[in-house]
Write a protein that holds these residues in place. Sequence first.
Motif, PDB file in Angstrom:
ATOM      1  N   SER A 297       2.341   3.928  -6.967  1.00  0.00           N
ATOM      2  CA  SER A 297       3.199   4.636  -7.914  1.00  0.00           C
ATOM      3  C   SER A 297       2.497   4.763  -9.264  1.00  0.00           C
ATOM      4  CB  SER A 297       4.527   3.887  -8.087  1.00  0.00           C
ATOM      5  OG  SER A 297       5.250   4.412  -9.174  1.00  0.00           O
ATOM      6  N   SER A 298       2.628   5.940  -9.887  1.00  0.00           N
ATOM      7  CA  SER A 298       2.011   6.153 -11.201  1.00  0.00           C
ATOM      8  C   SER A 298       2.712   5.330 -12.278  1.00  0.00           C
ATOM      9  CB  SER A 298       2.053   7.634 -11.567  1.00  0.00           C
ATOM     10  OG  SER A 298       3.391   8.088 -11.608  1.00  0.00           O
ATOM     11  N   SER A 299       3.891   4.795 -11.963  1.00  0.00           N
ATOM     12  CA  SER A 299       4.622   3.973 -12.937  1.00  0.00           C
ATOM     13  C   SER A 299       4.805   2.551 -12.405  1.00  0.00           C
ATOM     14  CB  SER A 299       5.989   4.605 -13.236  1.00  0.00           C
ATOM     15  OG  SER A 299       6.743   4.769 -12.047  1.00  0.00           O
ATOM     16  N   LEU A 300       3.772   2.052 -11.734  1.00  0.00           N
ATOM     17  CA  LEU A 300       3.861   0.752 -11.071  1.00  0.00           C
ATOM     18  C   LEU A 300       4.239  -0.368 -12.041  1.00  0.00           C
ATOM     19  CD1 LEU A 300       3.377  -1.149  -8.642  1.00  0.00           C
ATOM     20  CD2 LEU A 300       0.960  -1.196  -9.277  1.00  0.00           C
ATOM     21  N   LEU A 301       3.515  -0.473 -13.146  1.00  0.00           N
ATOM     22  CA  LEU A 301       3.781  -1.570 -14.082  1.00  0.00           C
ATOM     23  C   LEU A 301       5.146  -1.426 -14.730  1.00  0.00           C
ATOM     24  CD1 LEU A 301       0.298  -2.019 -15.798  1.00  0.00           C
ATOM     25  CD2 LEU A 301       1.219  -3.158 -13.789  1.00  0.00           C
ATOM     26  N   PHE A 302       5.551  -0.198 -14.971  1.00  0.00           N
ATOM     27  CA  PHE A 302       6.878   0.054 -15.539  1.00  0.00           C
ATOM     28  C   PHE A 302       7.962  -0.423 -14.584  1.00  0.00           C
ATOM     29  CE2 PHE A 302      10.152   1.996 -17.941  1.00  0.00           C
ATOM     30  CZ  PHE A 302      10.984   2.664 -17.053  1.00  0.00           C
ATOM     31  N   GLU A 303       7.792  -0.144 -13.274  1.00  0.00           N
ATOM     32  CA  GLU A 303       8.775  -0.562 -12.271  1.00  0.00           C
ATOM     33  C   GLU A 303       8.792  -2.082 -12.132  1.00  0.00           C
ATOM     34  OE1 GLU A 303       8.488   1.587  -8.560  1.00  0.00           O
ATOM     35  OE2 GLU A 303       7.782   3.367  -9.605  1.00  0.00           O
TER      36      GLU A 303
END
Length: 979
Positions: A297-303
Motif C-alpha cells: 500500500s502507498s499509505s502503509l505507514l499511515f495505516e
Amino acid sequence: MYTLDPTWLPFSNLMLKHIYNVLLICNDYDRFLLEEDGRVEEELYLEYTQLGLNNPPKITHTSSGEEALKLIGERKFELVITMLDLGPESVEQLASSIKALDQDMPVIALSPSSSHRRNKLIKGSDCQAIDYFFYWQGDPTIFLAMIKLVEDRMNLDHDTKEADVQVIILVEDSIRFYSSYLPMMYTCLIQQNRSAILEALNNWGKTLRMRGRPKIVLARTYEEAMQLYTTYRHNILGVITDMSYLRGGEQDKYAGLALTQQILQQDPEIPVLVQSSDANARDMAQDNGAHFIWKNSSSLLFELNRFMTSHYGFGPFIFRNPENMEEIARAETMRDLQRILPSIPEESFDFHCRRNEFSRWLRAQSLYTLAARIKGLQIPQQGSAKEVQRELIEIIRTYRSERTKGVIAQFSRNNYDETLFFSRIGGGSLGGKGRGLAFIDMVLRAAKLQDKYPEVYLSIPRTVVVTTDQFTQFIDENNLKDITTADLPDETLLKIFLSKPLQSDLVLNLAEIIQVIHQPICVRSSSLLEDSHYQPFAGVYETCMLPNRGDDQRRLEELCDAVRAVWASTYFRSAKEYLKATEHMLEDEKMAIIIQQVIGSEHGSYWYPNISGVARSLNYYPLGGERPEDGVGMLSFGFGKSVVDNGSALRFSPTHPKRPAQFLGGDQTSSQHMFYALNLEHGYHPLEEGGLENLELLDLDEALKHPESLKFIASTFDLQSGTLSESVRAEGQKVITFNGVLKYDAFPLASIVKDVLTLGTQAMGKPVEIEFAVNLNRKAPKKQEFSLLQIRPIAAGNEESDVAISVEEKEAAAIYSTVVMGNGKIEDIQDIIYLKVDSFDASHMKDMAKELDKLNAQMVLAEKDYALLVAGRLGSCDPWLGIPVTWSQISRSKVIIETGLKGFQVEPSQGTHFFQNMTSLGCMYLTINPDRRSGRLDLEKLKQLEIYDETEHFVHARTSGNLTIKVNGFKGEGVVLLP
C-alpha cells in the motif's frame, strides 16, 4: 506494584539501564548527517532530560575499525553503530572482533539503502556478531529508534515486573520494512506519551511518566515471537506480525497466521495486526479475528499508525451508544474525561467499563498503576454502574493538564535579521540540499577559505530552511494524505495544494522573512532523499524564482504559493517514478523547503547572475592531457538552468583553466547566444505555463543593453580583422567566452572552484558535484561574490570488481566504446532500442521523445530493462542537441549509448540533473563517435536482430538470448555483445 499516591509519580524505578555512550563508526559526512542535520544528540538530550536522566547518550565518532577496537578496550560503551560502507574494512570481521572484546555489546550495522552493494555480501554470510541491521535513508528518527529498541530489550524483564509496563511485539524479518516501521512506531509511542504527560501536575511528574511508555520488542522468527508472547503474556498491548518468516528453521509463508491463531485462542482481547505483501491474505487474517494491512500500500505507514492509534488506546477516548455504536462524546485528556464522565449515560459507561476500555486507555497513557486499580472497579452483575462511575470520577480528579511546546525552533521572529545566514523553521530534518549546504558552510568556515580570497565574498546565500515536520503538518492538517497517493495529473495536484492554507505560525514566520530579504527569492526543494549520499534525487523536484516585488501582502502570498508548489512537487509523476526506481516508499520521502536570496543583480527589468555553473571533482570524459581527478566545470551566463537541464554551456578544467575552453552546443565553435533571467515585473504565477520555475529565456541582445553584466564574461569578435578582443565595449559581435575570469584572472573562479571541490571531496569521502553562482556587479564597497548553491556526492559505481574485456570481445562487439562511465557487467537484458541512424533528422527530436516514452511504458509494464542507443545528448532541454526526454520516460534503460553522427557532433555533458540521476541508479553510459574514430557501431549486426516493435524513429529488438554488456571504468572501455 506501586500504590496510588497523590503525586502520581510511580515510575522512578523504571528504565534503570540506559545507553550512555554510543560508538559511531563512519566517515565524516555520515557523522554530519546523523549528528548535525538530524540533531540526534539534541533530540536525545531533550528526551533524556524529560526522562529525569543527567547523562544523555554521548556519541563518540571514529572512521576506522582499528581505532574503534582501541576505544572499546579503553572506554565504556553500551552500543556500537557502524555504517556498512567502511571502505576496504569488513563489517562482519569488525563485529566479530568487538564481540570478542565484549560479548554483550550490541552491534548495529547501518546501510544507506536496500540496493546497496554491501547488503548482498552481508546477506550471503553468517553475521551472528551483528545484532541488528537497519537501512538509513536520511531520516534521523531511525537513530532514536535503534537506541530505544536496544534499551527496551535491556529493561524489559525488570519494568514489566515492576510496574506492569506494556509490550508491543513486532514480528518482521525484512530489514527494509522494520527500518520503516520502527521509527514510525517509536514516534507514535513518544507522541502518545508526550500527550499523556500533559496530565502530570508538574514537570517532574512529566519527567517520570515518560519512563513508563510501552516497549517494543522485535522478533524475526516464529519461535522468537512465541517465546516473547509466553514470557510477557499479561503485559501484551498488541502484536504486529508479518505473514511469512522462519518457523522450525524453514521459511513458512503462513507462520504469521499460525502465530495469530495461537495468541487469539488464549487471549482474544489482544489486538493482532497481520501485514503481508499478499493481498489475498486479508481474508485469512480477518477470518481468524486479526486485522490486516497490505505491505504494498502507498499509505502503509499511515495505516499502521492509524491501527496503533485506534486499537492500542492511543488518541481520544470515545464514548459510544451501545445500541447503534454512534459517538456520544470524546475525551482527549484526563481533564476531559473527568468533566465528561458525569454527563455520560449509565448504559454507555456500563458498556465501556465491562470491556475494560478505561483500563486499556489508561495503560496506553502509561498510567499502569491507575489502570490496574480501575480494572478492579467491577460493576456488580445485577447492580448499578452509578456508584462505579462516581468512584472513577473521584480517582481521576487529582489529575491536571498543562500543555507545553515540544519543539523549539531556531528561527525566531523576534531576532531574525540580516546578520543571520542560515536558520531553520521547525524541528525536523533540513532535507538533502539543506544539510549539504549546512555541511559545506561549516567546512568552508573551518578551512578558512575566505582568508585565501580576501577580495571575494565567499559564502552560501542567506538561507532559511522550513524543515520536514512543517511539511508533514501541512499534509495532516489539510487531510491531503489520500490526495498524495492518488494518481492525479501534476496540474490537478498543484491546484489542490495551492488551495490549502499554510499553518498560521509558518505564515507569520514567512512574513518576517520578507521584511529582511528584499531582493528576489528562490524557493527550492530539500527533501530527505534529495542529494543524499548514495542516491541523489537531483532536479526531481521544483525550484521557484520570485521577483519579490510589490507590497508586503503580494510578496507574502507569492512566497506562500511557492512553498506550497514545491511541497506539491513531492508527489508529481516524475518524483513518484524515481522513488519507485530507487526502491523507496513514497512515505519515506518528506520535503523541507529552502528559502534563499537569489544571487545576481538587477539589469533593467531582469535579474540574473554573471556566471552560473556546475563543477565536478571527477571528470568522466577527460580530454587530451587531462586526468579524471582534474575535475571539470560547466559555465553559463545568466541562471544555470541551461547547464543543469542539458543546454548550452562552456566546459573548462578547474585545474587547467587557461587551456582553450570548449562549448557544449550543437556546433562546438559557437558560444552561448541565449540566457535565462528572472523578469522582475512579471510576478509569480505557478499555474501558468513555465510559471513554477518562473525564468525567461532571452536573446543575448537583452544583456547587451547592460554592458556591465558582460564585463569579463564576453569577448568581442572583430569581423574585419578576425581577431578577438576582451573589451566588451569594442565594436563587433559579442561572444560568451569567460576569458576574463578563466584566462586573465579578473576573478579567481577556477581557483575557488578547485579549492571547494577539494574540500568537499575530503569532507564527504568521495567525489562531489557543486552548483554555484557569481555576481560581479555588486556596488562598492561590497566585494564580488562567489556563492555556493549546493553540494552533492557523485553516485559511485561498482568499484569493487575489475571487469575484463578481451581483444576477441572488442572485435566481436556490436558496440565498442573507449569513453565510458560506470563499472560492471550486465547479463540479464534481452532488449535493445536503437535509433534508425540512416533516416536520422535532428529536427524530429521532440517526436523521438514521445516515441521513447511509449516504448519505455511498455517495458515498465513488462518489468524489463533494456539498452538504449541514441544520437546526441540524451535529456537535453535543447532539442537540437539531443532528445529532450525526462528521466521517467526512459526509466527502464540500464545501458545508454550516445553516438555522434556525420554532421551531428555533440559533446557529452556531465553537469546535469538528468546525468546525475541516471548514474546514481547504476545506469552505464557509453559514448561513441565512429566518424571521429572514437569507438565502433556495427549497425548491420543490430539490424539482423528480431524486431519486437518499431516506431518512426526507433527499432525495438529482442534477442533470443541475453545481451552481454561489459564496462570497465578503470580502463575507460565498454562493449555490447549480442548472443
